[in-house]
Design a protein around this motif. Sequence first.
Motif, mmCIF file in Angstrom:
data_model
loop_
_atom_site.group_PDB
_atom_site.id
_atom_site.type_symbol
_atom_site.label_atom_id
_atom_site.label_comp_id
_atom_site.label_asym_id
_atom_site.label_seq_id
_atom_site.Cartn_x
_atom_site.Cartn_y
_atom_site.Cartn_z
ATOM 1 N N LEU A 80 3.506 -139.223 -37.881
ATOM 2 C CA LEU A 80 4.167 -139.348 -39.198
ATOM 3 C C LEU A 80 4.967 -137.844 -39.260
ATOM 4 O O LEU A 80 6.262 -137.702 -39.682
ATOM 5 C CB LEU A 80 3.562 -139.564 -40.346
ATOM 6 N N TRP A 81 4.152 -136.663 -38.970
ATOM 7 C CA TRP A 81 4.941 -135.420 -39.033
ATOM 8 C C TRP A 81 6.268 -135.264 -37.893
ATOM 9 O O TRP A 81 7.105 -134.847 -38.270
ATOM 10 C CB TRP A 81 3.949 -134.455 -38.630
ATOM 11 N N GLU A 82 5.934 -135.998 -36.682
ATOM 12 C CA GLU A 82 6.985 -135.829 -35.626
ATOM 13 C C GLU A 82 8.113 -136.560 -36.074
ATOM 14 O O GLU A 82 9.146 -136.181 -36.074
ATOM 15 C CB GLU A 82 6.523 -136.298 -34.186
ATOM 16 N N ALA A 83 8.049 -137.848 -36.787
ATOM 17 C CA ALA A 83 9.101 -138.477 -37.029
ATOM 18 C C ALA A 83 9.829 -137.705 -38.328
ATOM 19 O O ALA A 83 11.113 -137.684 -38.308
ATOM 20 C CB ALA A 83 8.645 -139.660 -37.543
ATOM 21 N N LEU A 84 9.091 -137.093 -39.188
ATOM 22 C CA LEU A 84 9.791 -136.672 -40.431
ATOM 23 C C LEU A 84 10.387 -135.260 -39.988
ATOM 24 O O LEU A 84 11.472 -135.295 -40.464
ATOM 25 C CB LEU A 84 8.851 -136.368 -41.540
ATOM 26 N N LEU A 85 9.862 -134.504 -39.210
ATOM 27 C CA LEU A 85 10.520 -133.345 -38.854
ATOM 28 C C LEU A 85 11.743 -133.757 -37.882
ATOM 29 O O LEU A 85 12.896 -133.092 -38.087
ATOM 30 C CB LEU A 85 9.628 -132.588 -38.112
ATOM 31 N N GLY A 86 11.597 -134.568 -36.887
ATOM 32 C CA GLY A 86 12.804 -134.734 -36.266
ATOM 33 C C GLY A 86 13.936 -135.533 -36.922
ATOM 34 O O GLY A 86 15.064 -135.407 -36.776
ATOM 35 N N LYS A 141 8.564 -135.067 -28.641
ATOM 36 C CA LYS A 141 8.640 -135.999 -29.491
ATOM 37 C C LYS A 141 9.679 -135.922 -30.669
ATOM 38 O O LYS A 141 10.500 -136.690 -30.987
ATOM 39 C CB LYS A 141 7.282 -136.293 -30.117
ATOM 40 N N ILE A 142 9.723 -134.403 -31.041
ATOM 41 C CA ILE A 142 10.656 -134.236 -32.284
ATOM 42 C C ILE A 142 12.090 -134.194 -31.589
ATOM 43 O O ILE A 142 13.166 -134.794 -32.279
ATOM 44 C CB ILE A 142 10.397 -132.676 -32.553
ATOM 45 N N VAL A 143 12.353 -133.679 -30.304
ATOM 46 C CA VAL A 143 13.726 -133.754 -29.760
ATOM 47 C C VAL A 143 14.201 -135.277 -29.535
ATOM 48 O O VAL A 143 15.319 -135.640 -29.707
ATOM 49 C CB VAL A 143 13.839 -133.190 -28.404
ATOM 50 N N MET A 144 13.229 -136.152 -29.030
ATOM 51 C CA MET A 144 13.380 -137.699 -28.816
ATOM 52 C C MET A 144 13.818 -138.184 -30.326
ATOM 53 O O MET A 144 14.869 -139.008 -30.259
ATOM 54 C CB MET A 144 12.303 -138.389 -28.555
ATOM 55 N N VAL A 145 13.076 -137.987 -31.405
ATOM 56 C CA VAL A 145 13.546 -138.396 -32.692
ATOM 57 C C VAL A 145 14.657 -137.778 -32.895
ATOM 58 O O VAL A 145 15.859 -138.708 -33.492
ATOM 59 C CB VAL A 145 12.507 -138.091 -33.753
ATOM 60 N N ALA A 206 13.314 -143.341 -36.501
ATOM 61 C CA ALA A 206 12.603 -141.876 -36.101
ATOM 62 C C ALA A 206 11.101 -142.361 -35.511
ATOM 63 O O ALA A 206 10.620 -141.548 -34.790
ATOM 64 C CB ALA A 206 12.493 -141.292 -37.327
ATOM 65 N N VAL A 207 10.624 -143.394 -36.289
ATOM 66 C CA VAL A 207 9.250 -143.784 -35.756
ATOM 67 C C VAL A 207 9.368 -144.199 -34.116
ATOM 68 O O VAL A 207 8.358 -143.826 -33.570
ATOM 69 C CB VAL A 207 8.737 -144.804 -36.923
ATOM 70 N N ILE A 208 10.201 -144.938 -34.163
ATOM 71 C CA ILE A 208 10.470 -145.551 -32.857
ATOM 72 C C ILE A 208 10.313 -144.416 -31.926
ATOM 73 O O ILE A 208 9.848 -143.972 -30.530
ATOM 74 C CB ILE A 208 11.702 -146.398 -32.344
ATOM 75 N N GLY A 209 11.231 -143.377 -32.056
ATOM 76 C CA GLY A 209 11.356 -142.286 -31.312
ATOM 77 C C GLY A 209 10.322 -141.431 -31.008
ATOM 78 O O GLY A 209 10.074 -140.875 -29.832
ATOM 79 N N ALA A 210 9.378 -141.232 -32.162
ATOM 80 C CA ALA A 210 8.350 -140.433 -31.786
ATOM 81 C C ALA A 210 7.265 -141.278 -31.088
ATOM 82 O O ALA A 210 6.337 -140.763 -30.113
ATOM 83 C CB ALA A 210 7.564 -140.321 -33.421
ATOM 84 N N ALA A 218 1.672 -137.506 -23.980
ATOM 85 C CA ALA A 218 1.126 -137.046 -25.331
ATOM 86 C C ALA A 218 -0.522 -136.888 -25.126
ATOM 87 O O ALA A 218 -0.923 -137.599 -24.405
ATOM 88 C CB ALA A 218 1.494 -137.810 -26.573
ATOM 89 N N THR A 219 -1.007 -136.151 -26.106
ATOM 90 C CA THR A 219 -2.583 -136.182 -26.169
ATOM 91 C C THR A 219 -3.019 -136.867 -27.590
ATOM 92 O O THR A 219 -4.235 -136.352 -27.824
ATOM 93 C CB THR A 219 -3.071 -134.627 -26.128
ATOM 94 N N LYS A 220 -2.095 -136.829 -28.457
ATOM 95 C CA LYS A 220 -2.371 -137.502 -29.825
ATOM 96 C C LYS A 220 -1.295 -138.309 -30.411
ATOM 97 O O LYS A 220 -0.131 -137.987 -29.878
ATOM 98 C CB LYS A 220 -2.805 -136.447 -30.591
ATOM 99 N N GLY A 221 -1.351 -139.020 -31.539
ATOM 100 C CA GLY A 221 -0.681 -139.685 -31.879
ATOM 101 C C GLY A 221 -0.700 -141.250 -31.956
ATOM 102 O O GLY A 221 -1.406 -141.321 -30.869
ATOM 103 N N LEU A 222 -0.090 -142.015 -32.696
ATOM 104 C CA LEU A 222 -0.421 -143.463 -32.624
ATOM 105 C C LEU A 222 0.084 -144.247 -31.201
ATOM 106 O O LEU A 222 -0.450 -144.958 -30.747
ATOM 107 C CB LEU A 222 0.288 -144.261 -33.778
#
Length: 270
Positions: A80-86, A141-145, A206-210, A218-222
């Motif tokens: 969620l944080w990655e998607a919202l920040l991106g 992840k943020i850049v991808m978003v 954004a969620v798809i991008g993350a 990655a080492t964490k995230g859904l």
Amino acid sequence: MSSATTTAEESVDARPRRSLGAIAVRVLLPALTFVVLIGLWWVATIVFGWPSYIVPTPLEVWQEMSDQRSILASNFRTTLWEALLGFGLAIAIAIPSAVAIAYSRTLELTVYPALVALNAIPKIAIAPLLVIWMGFGAGPKIVMVVLICFFPIVISTATGLKATPAEIAELSRSLSTSTLQDFLRFRFPWSLPYVFVGLKVAIALAVIGAVVGEFVGATKGLGYVIVASGQNANTTLAFAAIVLLSLMSIVLYYAVSLLERVLVPWAEET
């Protein structure tokens, strides 16, 4: 006179009822749709006899979500944080870019085709390069978003700014407004419905991008949970992560829609 007054009062009283009815329809119909989809999922597992390690039942997924709630909650917050920040960074970059394109014919002829070409590049092909360049942290992840969300916001905003009706533009000229005043008073408010179209498309992307970024490295995230679950043959946990991603996308989409209703109340009426 009394009849007219009674009719007016009935009309006023009817408005809240119509409003509540509309809200009920907006809530109940989507909820009913999800109930039907979950029911079809459950029936399919029974009819086709799928074992749990291939397609778990909704009850098994719910139980897994309850058992692994701490792990899922932690990874949910990460995605969620990655998607919202991106998404926020994409807005900060895309809207000024769209304004520049809308107000400059030169930029429209030079930059716009380049943006279209860049958007045609499959983002999944860039994800491994981002990991090489930026490592396994949140950066790729943020850049991808940002890359995924940027284009729809630019397109919709630029379209809205260029779609200002001729009579509004003429009104602005008659008031001798400056370019900045014209933008703030007329063009940008008129373009807001278009802007929110792009934002609603982008927030789902954004969620798809993350998740795409998490799939690659990655080492964490859904997204990481889904990959790790596949490697460990834990299909139920993967389904639980997918359900949470769906809920995240739905909540974020309706949050943007609610913001649109607050900031642009005339859009729906129009």
